[in-house]
Design an enzyme around this catalytic site. Structure first.
Site, PDB file in Angstrom:
ATOM      1  N   HIS A  56       0.798  -1.229   0.032  1.00  0.00           N
ATOM      2  CA  HIS A  56       0.039   0.199   0.018  1.00  0.00           C
ATOM      3  C   HIS A  56       1.256   1.093  -0.103  1.00  0.00           C
ATOM      4  CE1 HIS A  56      -3.714   2.394   1.865  1.00  0.00           C
ATOM      5  NE2 HIS A  56      -2.873   2.845   0.907  1.00  0.00           N
ATOM      6  N   GLU A 140       0.972   8.018  -3.691  1.00  0.00           N
ATOM      7  CA  GLU A 140       1.813   7.725  -2.631  1.00  0.00           C
ATOM      8  C   GLU A 140       3.052   8.269  -2.614  1.00  0.00           C
ATOM      9  OE1 GLU A 140       1.249   5.414  -0.169  1.00  0.00           O
ATOM     10  OE2 GLU A 140      -0.883   5.736  -1.048  1.00  0.00           O
ATOM     11  N   HIS A 144       3.632  10.961   0.495  1.00  0.00           N
ATOM     12  CA  HIS A 144       4.690  10.054   1.386  1.00  0.00           C
ATOM     13  C   HIS A 144       5.950  10.102   0.775  1.00  0.00           C
ATOM     14  CE1 HIS A 144       1.173   8.377   3.763  1.00  0.00           C
ATOM     15  NE2 HIS A 144       0.539   8.125   2.816  1.00  0.00           N
TER      16      HIS A 144
END
Length: 250
Positions: A56, A140, A144
Site C-alpha cells: 500500500h 503515494e 509520502h
C-alpha cells in the site's frame, strides 16, 4: 539583496524535502480483504493481481504526534494513514505523520521505468477510481515519498526490497493461516508468526467484509529511518481487529 533572494529560492526545494520523521511503516494489504467489502474493488489494467499481500505504501511517521495547525483532527491511538483505525475526533492540534512535503516534485514515470514490472506485481491498485497503478504510485509519492528524504527511484526500490525479504502469505501459510471463506484465526497467532519469521513485531489492521465479519486487512511493518532494517512496532494500534479474524480467499 538580489543574490540573497536567489540563494533562498535555490534552497527552498531542499528545505521542502527535508526528511523529518522517526520511522517508516511498510504497509501491505491483503487483496481478498480489500475486495470483500460492500465497496468492492476493481483490478488494474494489468489484470487480477496474484493472491499475495500487496504494497500500500512506505510511509514516514512520527514516534509521537506533534503540534499542528488549528484544524480539527482525529485523536488517533497510533500513527497511521488515511482510512485506518481512528478513535473519536477531538479538538487537538496535532500531526502524527508528515505528508505532501514537496508539491513541486511530482512523480516522473521515467524515473522508475525499470521498476514498473516489479511494481505492477507487488504494488497494484485495487481502487475503482482508476485502473492505472501509475496514478496510485504518483499519489503515494506525492503524499509520502516526498517526505522520505529519498529520490523517486530510491523510494520505490526500497519498498520493493523490503517486501521481497519476507513473503507474508508464505509466513502465514507456514503457521496454518491460509485464505478461507469459512475459517477464522487468532489475531495473536498472526502477529506472532510474522514477528517470529521477520524478527520484528508488526501492527495489524482489520476491516469488515460485506456481511460485517472481521478480516485481516493490512500488516504494518516498522522500518528504521534508513528504510533497510525492520524494527519492532512500538506504537499501540487498535486497527478495528478482534481476537479472531478471517483471511478471505482472493
Amino acid at each position: 539583496m538580489k543574490l540573497a533572494v536567489i540563494a533562498v529560492a535555490l534552497l527552498l526545494p531542499l528545505v521542502a524535502g527535508v526528511a523529518d520523521f522517526d520511522f517508516f511503516y511498510l504497509v501491505q494489504q491483503w487483496p481478498g480483504s480489500f475486495c470483500d467489502t460492500q465497496t468492492g474493488c476493481c483490478f488494474p489494467d494489468t489484470g487480477k493481481p496474484a493472491p499475495e499481500f500487496g504494497i500500500h505504501g512506505l510511509w514516514p511517521n512520527y514516534a509521537k504526534c506533534r503540534a499542528a495547525g488549528p484544524e480539527l483532527v482525529e485523536d488517533v491511538a497510533m500513527v497511521v494513514d488515511g482510512t485506518t483505525a481512528a478513535v473519536d475526533a477531538v479538538e487537538r492540534r496535532q500531526k502524527c505523520w508528515p505528508e505532501n512535503c514537496d508539491d513541486r516534485n511530482p512523480l516522473k514515470p521515467w524515473e522508475i521505468k525499470d521498476l514498473v514490472a516489479e511494481l505492477d506485481a507487488n504494488w497494484p491498485t485495487l481502487s475503482c477510481k482508476s485502473g492505472r497503478s501509475m496514478e496510485f504510485w504518483s499519489y503515494e509519492w506525492k503524499k509520502h515519498g516526498t517526505c522520505s528524504g529519498m529520490g523517486q527511484h530510491e523510494y520505490f526500490a526500497a519498498a520493493l526490497e523490503l517486501k521481497k525479504r519476507h513473503s507474508l502469505a508464505a509466513i502465514l501459510a507456514d503457521a496454518g493461516v491460509v485464505p478461507s471463506d469459512n475459517e477464522s484465526y487468532f489475531l495473536s497467532s498472526i502477529r506472532d508468526a510474522i514477528a517470529g519469521a521477520t524478527g520484528a513485531v508488526p501492527n495489524l489492521e482489520c476491516n469488515r467484509d460485506a456481511s460485517g465479519e472481521t478480516q485481516l486487512f493490512q500488516v504494518y511493518q516498522c522500518v528504521d529511518r534508513s528504510a533497510k532494517k525492520l524494527v519492532d512496532c512500538q506504537l499501540p494500534m487498535q486497527g478495528k481487529c478482534r481476537d479472531r479474524v478471517k483471511l478471505p480467499t482472493f
